[in-house]
Scaffold this active site. Sequence first.
Site, PDB file in Angstrom:
ATOM      1  N   ASP A   2       0.840  -1.198   0.000  1.00  0.00           N
ATOM      2  CA  ASP A   2       0.000   0.000   0.000  1.00  0.00           C
ATOM      3  C   ASP A   2       0.873   1.246   0.000  1.00  0.00           C
ATOM      4  O   ASP A   2       1.584   1.519   0.973  1.00  0.00           O
ATOM      5  CB  ASP A   2      -0.909   0.008   1.230  1.00  0.00           C
ATOM      6  CG  ASP A   2      -2.007  -1.036   1.141  1.00  0.00           C
ATOM      7  OD1 ASP A   2      -2.763  -1.014   0.159  1.00  0.00           O
ATOM      8  OD2 ASP A   2      -2.108  -1.872   2.055  1.00  0.00           O
ATOM      9  N   ASP A  57     -10.230  -5.208  -1.162  1.00  0.00           N
ATOM     10  CA  ASP A  57      -9.252  -4.638  -0.237  1.00  0.00           C
ATOM     11  C   ASP A  57      -9.979  -3.978   0.922  1.00  0.00           C
ATOM     12  O   ASP A  57     -10.618  -2.949   0.751  1.00  0.00           O
ATOM     13  CB  ASP A  57      -8.385  -3.620  -0.982  1.00  0.00           C
ATOM     14  CG  ASP A  57      -7.206  -3.128  -0.152  1.00  0.00           C
ATOM     15  OD1 ASP A  57      -7.163  -3.411   1.059  1.00  0.00           O
ATOM     16  OD2 ASP A  57      -6.330  -2.461  -0.729  1.00  0.00           O
TER      17      ASP A  57
END
Length: 228
Positions: free
Chosen positions: A39, A176
């Site tokens: 991320d 996600d």
Amino acid sequence: MTFDRSIKIAPSILSADFADFGREIQAIEAQGADWVHVDVMDGHFVPNLTFGPPAVAAFRKHVKTVMDVHLMISPVDAYIDAYAQAGADVLTAHVEAGPHIHRTLQAIRAAGMKSGVAINPGTPAEAIEHVLDIADVVCVMTVNPGFGGQKYIDMTAKVRKLRAMIGDRPVHIEIDGGMDPVTAPLMAAAGADVFVAGSGVFKGGSVSTPEVYGKNIAAIRAAAQAAL
């Protein structure tokens, strides 16, 4: 990286031990991770700051599977080549990050990576329908982006709609946010095949007890497969 719709677990190293990324990556891969999810946050598009290209290049030395880099940044295009050089296999940009997502996905593919488009909880599925022909991954956020460990937001209807829009195109639907053995099967039944899990994988384990990671990965995978 070949396409298939088998269930894939992509642990997010945002939940790993920041002092030991190399061994953490090795541990999750040894315990069954299919992809490694990274991320990238800029403190502007989202209210957190994480990894730049040098960090991703360092992770690449340890990743033997697929390095799945999720850009939560704006602008995106100026950084595409840097993440390609850092070794990203999949590079995902948010449709909300700029006005030219079509151009961004083209540039990602031109740089030699698989292209991903991410969509926030508040954005309708129709916002990305026009780029499904040039996307390899559609990442559906089931939390508002910026931090790990948030509560799951149900996006079942959106995932079903996207699955219908995609049709027979070779496009992964990745989820996600808040993935665990309870939420993953809901998304699998709706059409998802890639599951990003941070705390859902790393909670309770460490590089000293990697078997916990394995149990967590196996539990999410089994729950998702049972919903198919």
